[in-house]
Design a protein around this motif. Structure first.
Motif, PDB file in Angstrom:
ATOM      1  N   SER B 192      59.856 103.388  43.615  1.00 47.24           N
ATOM      2  CA  SER B 192      60.553 102.546  44.484  1.00 47.24           C
ATOM      3  C   SER B 192      61.621 101.581  43.739  1.00 47.24           C
ATOM      4  O   SER B 192      60.973 101.264  42.510  1.00 47.24           O
ATOM      5  N   THR B 193      62.776 101.345  44.110  1.00 48.37           N
ATOM      6  CA  THR B 193      63.378 100.343  43.249  1.00 48.37           C
ATOM      7  C   THR B 193      63.032  98.808  44.057  1.00 48.37           C
ATOM      8  O   THR B 193      63.652  97.825  43.482  1.00 48.37           O
ATOM      9  N   GLY B 194      62.560  98.794  45.170  1.00 49.95           N
ATOM     10  CA  GLY B 194      62.123  97.685  45.853  1.00 49.95           C
ATOM     11  C   GLY B 194      63.359  97.273  46.659  1.00 49.95           C
ATOM     12  O   GLY B 194      63.198  96.415  47.555  1.00 49.95           O
ATOM     13  N   LYS B 195      64.621  97.895  46.407  1.00 52.81           N
ATOM     14  CA  LYS B 195      65.656  97.617  47.217  1.00 52.81           C
ATOM     15  C   LYS B 195      65.682  98.404  48.630  1.00 52.81           C
ATOM     16  O   LYS B 195      64.707  99.542  48.648  1.00 52.81           O
ATOM     17  N   SER B 196      66.364  97.971  49.701  1.00 53.22           N
ATOM     18  CA  SER B 196      66.509  99.038  50.688  1.00 53.22           C
ATOM     19  C   SER B 196      67.862  99.134  51.350  1.00 53.22           C
ATOM     20  O   SER B 196      68.876  98.063  51.074  1.00 53.22           O
ATOM     21  N   VAL B 197      68.261  99.943  51.977  1.00 51.63           N
ATOM     22  CA  VAL B 197      69.819 100.145  52.604  1.00 51.63           C
ATOM     23  C   VAL B 197      69.544 100.404  53.993  1.00 51.63           C
ATOM     24  O   VAL B 197      68.750 100.937  54.383  1.00 51.63           O
ATOM     25  N   MET B 198      70.855  99.989  54.484  1.00 50.70           N
ATOM     26  CA  MET B 198      70.773 100.520  56.007  1.00 50.70           C
ATOM     27  C   MET B 198      71.949 101.861  56.133  1.00 50.70           C
ATOM     28  O   MET B 198      72.990 101.780  55.440  1.00 50.70           O
ATOM     29  N   ARG B 199      71.184 103.065  56.584  1.00 45.06           N
ATOM     30  CA  ARG B 199      72.018 104.060  56.461  1.00 45.06           C
ATOM     31  C   ARG B 199      72.539 104.382  58.018  1.00 45.06           C
ATOM     32  O   ARG B 199      73.131 105.665  58.311  1.00 45.06           O
ATOM     33  N   GLY B 200      72.341 103.485  59.143  1.00 42.46           N
ATOM     34  CA  GLY B 200      72.766 103.680  60.351  1.00 42.46           C
ATOM     35  C   GLY B 200      72.076 102.478  61.096  1.00 42.46           C
ATOM     36  O   GLY B 200      71.774 101.431  60.742  1.00 42.46           O
ATOM     37  N   ALA B 201      72.231 102.638  62.373  1.00 36.90           N
ATOM     38  CA  ALA B 201      72.010 101.611  63.195  1.00 36.90           C
ATOM     39  C   ALA B 201      70.475 101.660  63.600  1.00 36.90           C
ATOM     40  O   ALA B 201      70.124 101.945  64.509  1.00 36.90           O
ATOM     41  N   TRP B 202      69.574 101.778  62.571  1.00 39.50           N
ATOM     42  CA  TRP B 202      68.065 101.623  62.686  1.00 39.50           C
ATOM     43  C   TRP B 202      67.502 100.888  61.461  1.00 39.50           C
ATOM     44  O   TRP B 202      68.256 100.362  60.642  1.00 39.50           O
ATOM     45  N   ARG B 203      66.220 100.854  61.430  1.00 36.79           N
ATOM     46  CA  ARG B 203      65.532 100.308  60.284  1.00 36.79           C
ATOM     47  C   ARG B 203      66.022 100.872  59.210  1.00 36.79           C
ATOM     48  O   ARG B 203      66.298 101.949  58.588  1.00 36.79           O
ATOM     49  N   PRO B 204      66.142  99.888  57.958  1.00 36.38           N
ATOM     50  CA  PRO B 204      66.484 100.343  56.636  1.00 36.38           C
ATOM     51  C   PRO B 204      65.561 101.278  56.025  1.00 36.38           C
ATOM     52  O   PRO B 204      64.225 101.006  56.128  1.00 36.38           O
ATOM     53  N   ALA B 205      66.055 101.762  54.945  1.00 34.23           N
ATOM     54  CA  ALA B 205      65.185 102.757  54.264  1.00 34.23           C
ATOM     55  C   ALA B 205      65.123 102.057  52.763  1.00 34.23           C
ATOM     56  O   ALA B 205      66.003 101.550  52.295  1.00 34.23           O
ATOM     57  N   GLN B 206      63.627 102.296  52.315  1.00 32.28           N
ATOM     58  CA  GLN B 206      63.714 102.078  50.864  1.00 32.28           C
ATOM     59  C   GLN B 206      64.338 102.974  49.602  1.00 32.28           C
ATOM     60  O   GLN B 206      64.680 104.198  50.161  1.00 32.28           O
TER      61      GLN B 206
END
Lengths: 218, 218
Positions: B192-206
């Motif tokens: 894991s990088t610790g970061k997360s991103v939003m790939r759409g209109a829902w919960r962000p993914a790691q």
DNA sequence: CCAAAAGTGTTAACGCTACACCCATGT
DNA sequence: ACATGGGTGTAGCGTTAACACTTTTGG
């Protein structure tokens, strides 16, 4: 690039394995041609104009050693520009497996001799043949665990102990008898012949055979 | 045999894979030279006098497609005497893997065009390239299950779902989310990088990354 | 009866599969 | 509140690894 001027020779080299006793052996020929006089190498040669590489490997096997392989497979093509001191030669390595039983070695006058050498004792070979040999050994180990390749290293009928010796020779370590038997029988690639033989002054062993002499994915 | 008269050309052909969306794609070029005008093929070419096959594959990749591979591996050498209508050519196939992100395709004037084609939709290709393509696909599947090769098909950081899409595209079937994650994390090749991103209109993914960009046996 | 290889069964650990539910977000 | 993908835990099953003893033969 000037395609019409390309001048690269195309060759094959055969890595020929067998198991004798409980050791793995490679078939080597001894070179005559200078500057490699007396050096050992794996049998190889140039590919004919109308031959596939498979055909060439089979032919060279026969011509230079008198051996007929139960299994023959292309491994990898080696192409370092200076791998051959006689000129630019790209060589495709093949692996051949034979049952040592009743093999009569012969060679042509091109070479000083031909012989089985213990894999572990193979010293410095000609060209890049040490590298090729190492590559072949890795592939052989893979096949042993994942295919029924061992059939090509044994006579048609064999005991489970003999089969175990083949595995041990290639893996380079002892196997646990009960688990080895369970593993082999569980793979569903060998079958009992019903016959049994005496291999010494003790209880006779059952003879098995491989169900198929073709390669099997599992 | 008359070695000095051997006249066989030595070539390489590149099978270049990428995953876009949830589909596997191959990079093909469209030929200009008759009698193969308009036919699609995999980019290939003759090997230079002082080049290894690896070097030639890398060069041809660059010259004919503008692509730089994250992974390049020799597959097999194809040698049927009539595989090339222009003359006797023995060709070593390579597999290249690239991340589709930010790739700009280009080609030389030797060809009519270059493009990504869905693997599933690849029709009749030139030479024996359908056979080569099938061989490469099998090898790719093997790598996917046994090495960390997927790193070369993804950007440096990615979500587990994106990774799963790559696996699904190559395997050709859906994976079970929980088991897929457990399998990947259990292999100890991503972190894991610790970061997360939003790939759409829902919960962000790691975001994850591969621990090593080199091949790993398990 | 001894030596030597042939042959067999059980248990524990591990990995893989199948399955159901809660979480975080934008609309 | 709801839709959507993000994310977790557990139980069953099959495979593998570790381990000890009995059988058959010749000498």
């Amino acid at each position: 690039m000037h395609p019409s001027t390309q001048n690269i020779k195309v060759a094959v080299d055969n890595v020929i394995f067998t198991v004798i006793g409980n050791k793995l052996f490679v078939l080597l020929i001894q070179m005559k041609k200078k500057p490699l006089e007396g050096v050992w190498a794996m049998p190889g040669g140039l590919v004919g104009e109308k031959e596939t590489l498979d055909d060439a490997a089979t032919r060279i096997l026969r011509e230079e050693t008198g051996v007929k392989a139960g299994f023959l497979e292309q491994l990898h093509t080696f192409s370092a520009p200076k791998r051959d001191p006689f000129g630019r030669v790209v060589s495709t390595a093949y692996m051949a497996l034979v049952s040592a039983e009743g093999i009569k070695l012969r060679t042509t006058s091109k070479y000083m001799g031909v012989d089985w050498m213990p894999y572990a004792g193979a010293k410095k070979l000609a060209y890049d043949h040490n590298q090729i040999l190492a590559y072949a050994k890795t592939r052989l180990e893979w096949h042993l665990e994942h295919t029924n390749i061992a059939w090509s290293l044994l006579p048609r009928e064999f005991t489970l102990t003999e089969l175990q010796r083949v595995y041990e020779a290639i893996r380079g370590r002892k196997a646990e008898k009960r688990n080895f038997r369970k593993m082999m029988l569980g793979r569903d690639i060998i079958a009992s012949t019903g016959k049994s033989v005496m291999r010494g002054a003790w209880r006779p062993a059952q003879l098995y055979r491989f169900k198929s002499g073709d390669r099997v994915a599992k």
